[in-house]
Design a protein around this motif. Structure first.
Motif, mmCIF file in Angstrom:
data_model
loop_
_atom_site.group_PDB
_atom_site.id
_atom_site.type_symbol
_atom_site.label_atom_id
_atom_site.label_comp_id
_atom_site.label_asym_id
_atom_site.label_seq_id
_atom_site.Cartn_x
_atom_site.Cartn_y
_atom_site.Cartn_z
ATOM 1 N N VAL A 223 0.842 -1.197 0.000
ATOM 2 C CA VAL A 223 0.000 0.000 0.000
ATOM 3 C C VAL A 223 0.877 1.247 0.000
ATOM 4 C CG1 VAL A 223 -1.955 -1.085 1.170
ATOM 5 C CG2 VAL A 223 -0.172 -0.014 2.518
ATOM 6 N N ASP A 224 0.306 2.347 -0.437
ATOM 7 C CA ASP A 224 0.995 3.622 -0.407
ATOM 8 C C ASP A 224 0.280 4.506 0.608
ATOM 9 O OD1 ASP A 224 2.565 5.783 -0.856
ATOM 10 O OD2 ASP A 224 1.862 6.172 -2.895
ATOM 11 N N LEU A 225 0.792 4.508 1.834
ATOM 12 C CA LEU A 225 0.149 5.265 2.902
ATOM 13 C C LEU A 225 0.231 6.768 2.672
ATOM 14 C CD1 LEU A 225 1.263 3.261 6.064
ATOM 15 C CD2 LEU A 225 -0.949 3.235 4.926
ATOM 16 N N HIS A 226 1.205 7.209 1.893
ATOM 17 C CA HIS A 226 1.334 8.642 1.616
ATOM 18 C C HIS A 226 0.071 9.173 0.943
ATOM 19 C CE1 HIS A 226 3.333 12.422 0.770
ATOM 20 N NE2 HIS A 226 2.840 12.351 -0.456
ATOM 21 N N LYS A 227 -0.450 8.441 -0.040
ATOM 22 C CA LYS A 227 -1.682 8.868 -0.725
ATOM 23 C C LYS A 227 -2.853 8.919 0.246
ATOM 24 C CE LYS A 227 -0.785 7.108 -5.365
ATOM 25 N NZ LYS A 227 -1.228 6.129 -6.367
ATOM 26 N N VAL A 228 -2.972 7.884 1.065
ATOM 27 C CA VAL A 228 -4.101 7.799 1.999
ATOM 28 C C VAL A 228 -4.060 8.955 2.998
ATOM 29 C CG1 VAL A 228 -5.144 6.384 3.813
ATOM 30 C CG2 VAL A 228 -4.245 5.302 1.755
ATOM 31 N N PHE A 229 -2.895 9.199 3.597
ATOM 32 C CA PHE A 229 -2.772 10.273 4.576
ATOM 33 C C PHE A 229 -2.935 11.636 3.930
ATOM 34 C CE2 PHE A 229 0.164 7.331 7.207
ATOM 35 C CZ PHE A 229 -0.929 6.686 7.736
ATOM 36 N N TRP B 109 10.331 3.045 4.313
ATOM 37 C CA TRP B 109 11.200 1.925 3.993
ATOM 38 C C TRP B 109 10.863 0.713 4.860
ATOM 39 C CZ3 TRP B 109 14.975 -0.960 6.529
ATOM 40 C CH2 TRP B 109 15.755 -1.753 5.708
ATOM 41 N N ASN B 110 10.572 0.938 6.146
ATOM 42 C CA ASN B 110 10.287 -0.171 7.066
ATOM 43 C C ASN B 110 9.010 -0.908 6.696
ATOM 44 O OD1 ASN B 110 12.544 0.240 8.634
ATOM 45 N ND2 ASN B 110 11.507 1.671 9.992
ATOM 46 N N TYR B 111 7.914 -0.202 6.484
ATOM 47 C CA TYR B 111 6.659 -0.922 6.226
ATOM 48 C C TYR B 111 6.631 -1.532 4.833
ATOM 49 C CZ TYR B 111 4.284 2.998 3.768
ATOM 50 O OH TYR B 111 3.915 3.984 2.888
ATOM 51 N N ARG B 112 7.324 -0.951 3.881
ATOM 52 C CA ARG B 112 7.406 -1.574 2.556
ATOM 53 C C ARG B 112 8.298 -2.810 2.580
ATOM 54 N NH1 ARG B 112 5.793 1.319 -2.343
ATOM 55 N NH2 ARG B 112 4.521 3.023 -1.604
ATOM 56 N N ARG B 113 9.359 -2.774 3.373
ATOM 57 C CA ARG B 113 10.243 -3.934 3.499
ATOM 58 C C ARG B 113 9.493 -5.096 4.130
ATOM 59 N NH1 ARG B 113 12.980 -5.591 7.848
ATOM 60 N NH2 ARG B 113 12.518 -3.631 8.891
ATOM 61 N N LEU B 114 8.680 -4.835 5.137
ATOM 62 C CA LEU B 114 7.915 -5.898 5.787
ATOM 63 C C LEU B 114 6.911 -6.525 4.824
ATOM 64 C CD1 LEU B 114 7.284 -4.313 9.289
ATOM 65 C CD2 LEU B 114 8.774 -6.228 8.737
ATOM 66 N N ALA B 115 6.298 -5.723 3.972
ATOM 67 C CA ALA B 115 5.336 -6.263 3.000
ATOM 68 C C ALA B 115 6.051 -7.096 1.952
ATOM 69 C CB ALA B 115 4.549 -5.139 2.348
ATOM 70 N N ASN B 116 7.266 -6.726 1.570
ATOM 71 C CA ASN B 116 7.995 -7.474 0.549
ATOM 72 C C ASN B 116 8.567 -8.774 1.088
ATOM 73 O OD1 ASN B 116 7.568 -5.727 -1.571
ATOM 74 N ND2 ASN B 116 9.331 -4.462 -1.061
ATOM 75 N N GLN B 117 8.829 -8.868 2.393
ATOM 76 C CA GLN B 117 9.390 -10.084 2.970
ATOM 77 C C GLN B 117 8.433 -11.257 2.866
ATOM 78 O OE1 GLN B 117 10.424 -9.281 6.999
ATOM 79 N NE2 GLN B 117 12.506 -8.643 6.499
ATOM 80 N N ARG B 118 7.163 -11.012 2.984
ATOM 81 C CA ARG B 118 6.187 -12.106 3.041
ATOM 82 C C ARG B 118 5.645 -12.504 1.683
ATOM 83 N NH1 ARG B 118 2.892 -11.260 8.601
ATOM 84 N NH2 ARG B 118 4.705 -10.806 9.864
#
Length: 87
Positions: A21-27, A77-86
């Protein structure tokens, strides 16, 4: 109702993969909506309506939105990395 997944964690189905997800757009969209509503409330307060509480709520929404945009900037970087790990 099957009790095996409750009693035995190994019998559970794997969870769904996290969505990217792109939280920047949502916020940004949420903060923009609070700004728009704040302008409307400000105009109504200036014209004599008693909506000061609503104006304060809109200002709080804008402040929270700006703080969330700052958080997203530093933690993207942190939340995108976590989504890519799984995946």
């Amino acid at each position: 109702m099957k009790l095996a997944p409750i009693l035995d964690p190994n019998a559970r189905k794997p969870g769904p993969k996290p969505a990217q997800v792109d939280l920047h757009k949502v916020f940004f969209i949420g903060t923009s909506l609070w700004l728009l509503l704040g302008i409307v409330c400000l105009v109504l307060v200036i014209t004599g309506h008693h909506l000061v509480n609503a104006l304060v709520i809109c200002i709080c929404g804008m402040i929270i939105g700006i703080l969330l945009l700052i958080w997203e900037h530093f933690n993207r970087w942190n939340y995108r990395r976590l989504a890519n790990q799984r995946q």
